[in-house]
Design a protein around this motif. Structure first.
Motif, PDB file in Angstrom:
ATOM      1  N   PRO A 109      -2.135   7.254   6.995  1.00  9.16           N
ATOM      2  CA  PRO A 109      -1.662   8.042   7.449  1.00  9.16           C
ATOM      3  C   PRO A 109      -0.238   7.566   8.010  1.00  9.16           C
ATOM      4  O   PRO A 109       0.405   7.004   7.902  1.00  9.16           O
ATOM      5  N   HIS A 110       0.102   9.267   8.355  1.00 15.06           N
ATOM      6  CA  HIS A 110       1.625   9.080   8.862  1.00 15.06           C
ATOM      7  C   HIS A 110       1.923   8.564  10.398  1.00 15.06           C
ATOM      8  O   HIS A 110       1.284   9.067  10.666  1.00 15.06           O
ATOM      9  N   LEU A 123       3.303  -2.591   2.481  1.00 13.44           N
ATOM     10  CA  LEU A 123       1.948  -2.365   1.695  1.00 13.44           C
ATOM     11  C   LEU A 123       1.781  -1.327   3.223  1.00 13.44           C
ATOM     12  O   LEU A 123       0.248  -0.851   2.569  1.00 13.44           O
ATOM     13  N   ILE A 124       1.355  -2.098   4.060  1.00 10.05           N
ATOM     14  CA  ILE A 124       0.700  -1.202   5.035  1.00 10.05           C
ATOM     15  C   ILE A 124       1.143   0.282   5.474  1.00 10.05           C
ATOM     16  O   ILE A 124       0.053   0.656   5.413  1.00 10.05           O
ATOM     17  N   SER A 125       2.314   0.368   5.159  1.00 11.21           N
ATOM     18  CA  SER A 125       2.625   1.574   5.554  1.00 11.21           C
ATOM     19  C   SER A 125       3.380   3.004   4.644  1.00 11.21           C
ATOM     20  O   SER A 125       3.304   3.983   4.847  1.00 11.21           O
ATOM     21  N   SER A 126       3.248   2.189   2.955  1.00 13.98           N
ATOM     22  CA  SER A 126       3.702   2.944   1.752  1.00 13.98           C
ATOM     23  C   SER A 126       2.008   3.377   1.215  1.00 13.98           C
ATOM     24  O   SER A 126       1.191   3.747   1.657  1.00 13.98           O
ATOM     25  N   ASN A 127       2.397   4.234   0.109  1.00 15.30           N
ATOM     26  CA  ASN A 127       1.240   5.666  -0.076  1.00 15.30           C
ATOM     27  C   ASN A 127       1.664   5.873  -1.278  1.00 15.30           C
ATOM     28  O   ASN A 127       2.929   5.796  -1.839  1.00 15.30           O
ATOM     29  N   ASP A 301       4.878  -7.867   5.821  1.00 16.27           N
ATOM     30  CA  ASP A 301       3.391  -7.575   6.028  1.00 16.27           C
ATOM     31  C   ASP A 301       2.173  -8.226   5.711  1.00 16.27           C
ATOM     32  O   ASP A 301       1.004  -8.463   6.584  1.00 16.27           O
ATOM     33  N   LEU A 302       2.486  -9.307   4.709  1.00 19.72           N
ATOM     34  CA  LEU A 302       1.860 -10.254   4.813  1.00 19.72           C
ATOM     35  C   LEU A 302       1.353 -11.456   6.229  1.00 19.72           C
ATOM     36  O   LEU A 302       0.508 -11.792   6.468  1.00 19.72           O
ATOM     37  N   PHE A 303       2.532 -11.578   6.717  1.00 23.12           N
ATOM     38  CA  PHE A 303       2.856 -12.290   7.598  1.00 23.12           C
ATOM     39  C   PHE A 303       2.129 -11.845   9.160  1.00 23.12           C
ATOM     40  O   PHE A 303       1.175 -12.065   9.993  1.00 23.12           O
ATOM     41  N   LEU A 304       2.029  -9.918   9.638  1.00 28.33           N
ATOM     42  CA  LEU A 304       1.525  -9.485  10.311  1.00 28.33           C
ATOM     43  C   LEU A 304       0.170  -9.203   9.981  1.00 28.33           C
ATOM     44  O   LEU A 304      -0.242  -9.549  11.425  1.00 28.33           O
TER      45      LEU A 304
END
Length: 338
Positions: A109-110, A123-127, A301-304
């Motif tokens: 989602p955006h 990785l989290i917010s890409s699409n 991303d990996l840390f979060l």
């Protein structure tokens, strides 16, 4: 002339007021039409103009979602500002969505706040293609290091036990010790080295990560996501997210710079080394998204996603074993069978 001007003044104000009233009514109607649930859309609570779903802000959002689950079932919809969510709960429903129909639910989602800090990278917010390319690389890299990953987990567990033994049986909060251990495993895989639990820079990194995640999921973070065009110009606690993110980026950029200086093309190395080699491999390829901004965001991303979630699961496991000593006994004497 003066007498002619007198009556026109109230008339002009009346015209302006009527114009504003018509404009407000038009905006409310347009917002209602835009937010109206399509046919066969999951049910949900009543929607109000501009704000969408109204929840009790005095309680955590997940508790409010539990109340709505009890009322509307395991699939329902909510709207916060300009964002529409379909909430899926229950083991069977989640498994159906994320496992059996994974391709349908693969899109991201955006989320305005995540878009603001990640800019569509990582990785989290890409699409789409960029997400598939980055995810495939991360999975392949972690799979190639599975043997060393297991050994690093075992090594770090010994450091964690030693840190707990320093408390000499006295009550203590295991939060940051467990977070330090989990984060150190990610550091070993990503950076190639671990940190001492008492390292001030390492503890600051963990503090920034924890507070950033807390703020993203807080009321202020959700308010930013619901009304980004307004919140972008307003002060508030959510501003810490962007300040913390700059510090986290500065830290990781420094680590990447050191890796670039000491990069050995013949050595497998850690995650950053592998990614830097991939950048060189696809250099000049216009369809490739392997670049340093993606490396920076995917590392964060990996840390979060890795540190807080895994550490929280371990703390819950400790709590359950403390509450149920007979389970703790089975876990410690090796008789625990899953």
């Amino acid at each position: 002339v003066g007498g002619a001007q007198g009556p026109t003044a109230p008339l002009s104000w009346l015209n302006v007021s009527m114009l504003l009233a018509v404009l407000v009514m038009f905006l409310l109607i347009a917002d209602f039409v835009r937010k109206r649930r399509p046919r066969n859309f999951p049910p949900g609570p009543q929607l109000f103009p501009l704000v969408g779903t109204i929840v009790d802000l005095r309680q955590p959002l997940h508790l409010e979602m539990q109340k709505l689950t009890a009322r509307y079932g395991n699939i329902f919809s909510v709207q916060f500002g300009g964002l529409t969510f379909v909430v899926v709960s229950g083991y069977q429903m989640v498994r159906e969505a994320l496992v059996h129909q994974a391709e349908i639910f693969a899109d991201r989602p955006h989320i305005p706040l995540l878009q603001e800090i990640f800019r569509g990278f990582g990785l989290i917010s890409s699409n789409g293609h960029i997400w598939r390319q980055q995810r495939k690389f991360v999975l392949a890299t972690l799979k190639n290091t599975v043997v060393s990953f297991e050994s690093k987990v075992q090594e770090e567990s010994r450091y964690l036990v030693e840190a707990m033994e320093e408390e000499k049986g006295q009550p203590f909060d295991p939060h940051y010790k467990i977070n330090s251990a989990v984060s150190n495993i990610i550091c070993s895989i990503t950076f190639g080295n671990r940190f001492d639990y008492h390292d001030s820079n390492f503890q600051e990194l963990l503090h920034l990560l924890a507070e950033t995640l807390l703020l993203i999921g807080s009321f202020w973070g959700q308010l930013y996501n619901a009304f980004p065009l307004i919140m972008r110009w307003l002060p508030g606690p959510f501003r810490k997210i962007f300040r913390h993110w700059e510090k986290l980026q500065h830290f990781v950029r420094g680590v990447i710079a050191k890796h670039k200086e000491n990069l050995d093309q013949s050595d497998v190395g850690d995650y950053i080394d592998c990614y830097l080699k991939e950048i060189e491999k696809f250099k000049g390829d216009t369809n490739s998204y392997f670049h340093e901004e993606n490396l920076l965001c995917s590392t964060l991303d990996l840390f979060l996603t890795g540190t807080e979630t895994t550490a929280t699961a371990i703390r819950w496991a400790l709590l359950y074993m403390a509450v149920y000593p007979h389970i703790q006994g089975r876990a410690t004497d090796g008789s625990f069978i899953t």
